[in-house]
Design an enzyme around this catalytic site. Structure first.
Site, PDB file in Angstrom:
ATOM      1  N   HIS A   1      33.933  -3.303 -41.404  1.00  0.00           N
ATOM      2  CA  HIS A   1      35.242  -3.798 -40.969  1.00  0.00           C
ATOM      3  C   HIS A   1      36.246  -3.642 -42.107  1.00  0.00           C
ATOM      4  CE1 HIS A   1      37.552  -6.746 -38.261  1.00  0.00           C
ATOM      5  NE2 HIS A   1      38.388  -6.381 -39.223  1.00  0.00           N
TER       6      HIS A   1
ATOM      7  N   HIS B   1      40.285  -1.993 -42.754  1.00  0.00           N
ATOM      8  CA  HIS B   1      41.504  -1.384 -42.182  1.00  0.00           C
ATOM      9  C   HIS B   1      42.098  -0.387 -43.169  1.00  0.00           C
ATOM     10  CE1 HIS B   1      42.085  -4.170 -38.714  1.00  0.00           C
ATOM     11  NE2 HIS B   1      41.343  -4.962 -39.467  1.00  0.00           N
TER      12      HIS B   1
ATOM     13  N   ASP C   1      45.189   0.886 -43.312  1.00  0.00           N
ATOM     14  CA  ASP C   1      46.518   0.580 -43.853  1.00  0.00           C
ATOM     15  C   ASP C   1      46.513  -0.624 -44.789  1.00  0.00           C
ATOM     16  OD1 ASP C   1      46.078  -1.221 -41.804  1.00  0.00           O
ATOM     17  OD2 ASP C   1      47.973  -0.858 -40.762  1.00  0.00           O
TER      18      ASP C   1
ATOM     19  N   HIS D   1      38.489  -7.669 -32.429  1.00  0.00           N
ATOM     20  CA  HIS D   1      38.906  -8.813 -33.255  1.00  0.00           C
ATOM     21  C   HIS D   1      39.041 -10.029 -32.337  1.00  0.00           C
ATOM     22  CE1 HIS D   1      40.299  -5.865 -36.242  1.00  0.00           C
ATOM     23  NE2 HIS D   1      40.465  -6.861 -37.089  1.00  0.00           N
TER      24      HIS D   1
ATOM     25  N   GLU E   1      39.363 -15.173 -34.708  1.00  0.00           N
ATOM     26  CA  GLU E   1      39.813 -15.187 -36.109  1.00  0.00           C
ATOM     27  C   GLU E   1      40.761 -16.356 -36.338  1.00  0.00           C
ATOM     28  OE1 GLU E   1      41.908 -11.641 -37.295  1.00  0.00           O
ATOM     29  OE2 GLU E   1      42.074 -12.251 -39.396  1.00  0.00           O
TER      30      GLU E   1
ATOM     31  N   ASP F   1      37.638  -6.220 -44.766  1.00  0.00           N
ATOM     32  CA  ASP F   1      38.867  -6.312 -43.972  1.00  0.00           C
ATOM     33  C   ASP F   1      39.958  -5.409 -44.550  1.00  0.00           C
ATOM     34  OD1 ASP F   1      40.032  -7.092 -41.635  1.00  0.00           O
ATOM     35  OD2 ASP F   1      40.716  -9.041 -42.342  1.00  0.00           O
TER      36      ASP F   1
HETATM   37 ZN   LIG Z   1      40.402  -6.852 -39.240  1.00  0.00          ZN
END
Ligand SMILES: [Zn+2]
Length: 331
Positions: free
Chosen positions: A12, A14, A16, A197, A200, A278
């Site tokens: 997991h 990202h 960006d 997702h 969270e 993340d």
């Molecule tokens: Zn995430």
């Protein structure tokens, strides 16, 4: 334990949220994008979310500058390559990177161009380093839905060759799963695996919905199941893997502190947990840091590490051959 030397898996992460600050400065110059400073420390301070980020929206604002330069094929290829390079250099052996193609169309790139560029960047790193990877396409839920099918179709051309899964990302509303049932079914028909997702930001029911309505095989975060019995039981009995991201959850105030994080309780209960970054830049983390913090906080052992690593292998969206290779690194 030498966390740096351990073979690691990140499911997991990202794209960006994991751009090198120096690359943003470099690309901004090349592309004529305005940024507030060309000083690395200043740019880093604008991209890294503080430990005491007031909320998820403040956290998400850290993605503004990376996204502003991720608008050409070269930039996307480079940034993907560099992420895999950074991960490989800390002994991450398998990395699934996710990104929202809808964010990278500001200068007219097509979905095909965006997706092909990220696959190229990943492949280049796989050739140069001891790392394997796959890419996950994330729907950015705050954006209009009208181009989601087109995006799924573009990614489908790369299923089995770089693209593996479909995800829903961005800030979490109650009951959001109901709005994406058809899109997710379409993605499944096209061969995508599903991770969502959910849970969270305090909505445990969303985890239940993601599994029941969207057929999620893994859940991004999922920490809100601790207060939602039905979701907890469903995750447990269906052996759904949770992609936990401890540092990020502290920053977004999903939990008050690392000590308050449920990753260890879940693990001790026999829930399938994995530990992930993340966002390497926004969360100012690496897999090494993430593991060290979490293992020291909860006093976990090498045996525990092997169990969690095996959870990541079993739940990776990759081939049996790569899974066998990954298992051979820890046994
Ligand atoms: Zn995430």
């Amino acid at each position: 334990m030498n966390y740096f030397k351990l073979p690691k898996i990140d499911l997991h992460c990202h794209l960006d949220g994991s751009v090198r600050p120096e690359t943003i400065i470099d690309l901004a110059k090349q592309l004529g994008v305005e940024i507030p400073s060309t000083n690395i420390e200043v740019m880093k301070s604008l991209m890294v979310a503080p430990e005491n980020c007031p909320n998820l929206m403040e956290y998400l604002s850290r993605f503004h500058y990376p996204v502003s330069v991720m608008q050409t094929e070269e930039a996307l290829e480079r940034i993907t390559f560099e992420l895999y390079e950074d991960a490989a250099k800390e002994n991450v052996k398998y990395l699934e990177t996710r990104y929202g193609p809808q964010l990278h169309r500001q200068n007219g790139l097509t979905f095909d161009q965006i997706i092909a560029s990220t696959v190229r960047g990943m492949r280049k790193a796989e050739e140069m380093y001891d790392i394997k990877g796959n890419l996950i396409i994330s729907v950015v839920k705050v954006l209009p839905k009208n181009d989601i099918y087109e995006m799924i179709d573009s990614g489908a051309k790369y299923i089995g060759n770089g693209i593996v899964a479909f995800d829903l990302a961005a800030s979490e509303d109650q009951d959001f799963c109901h709005d994406y049932i058809e899109h997710t079914e379409y993605a499944i028909e096209k061969g995508y695996r599903i991770t969502i997702h959910a849970g969270e930001q305090g909505y445990g029911q969303n985890v239940h919905d993601a599994i029941k309505l969207l057929h999620a095989e893994r859940i991004g975060h999922g920490i809100a199941i601790r207060d939602h019995k039905a979701s907890y039981n469903l995750v447990y009995s269906n052996r759904i893997a949770l992609e936990t991201c401890p540092t990020s959850n502290v920053q977004t105030k999903a939990v008050q502190s690392l000590a308050d994080h449920s990753v260890n309780d879940f693990y001790q209960d026999g829930i399938v947990v994995t530990i992930n970054t993340d966002n390497r830049t926004v969360s100012d983390t690496t897999m090494t840091k993430e593991l060290q913090k979490t293992f020291e906080q909860f006093d976990l052992s090498l045996e525990d590490y092997k169990n969690i690593y095996r959870n990541s292998v079993e739940n990776a969206f990759t081939t049996d051959e790569i899974k066998k290779h990954l298992l051979s690194l820890i046994d």
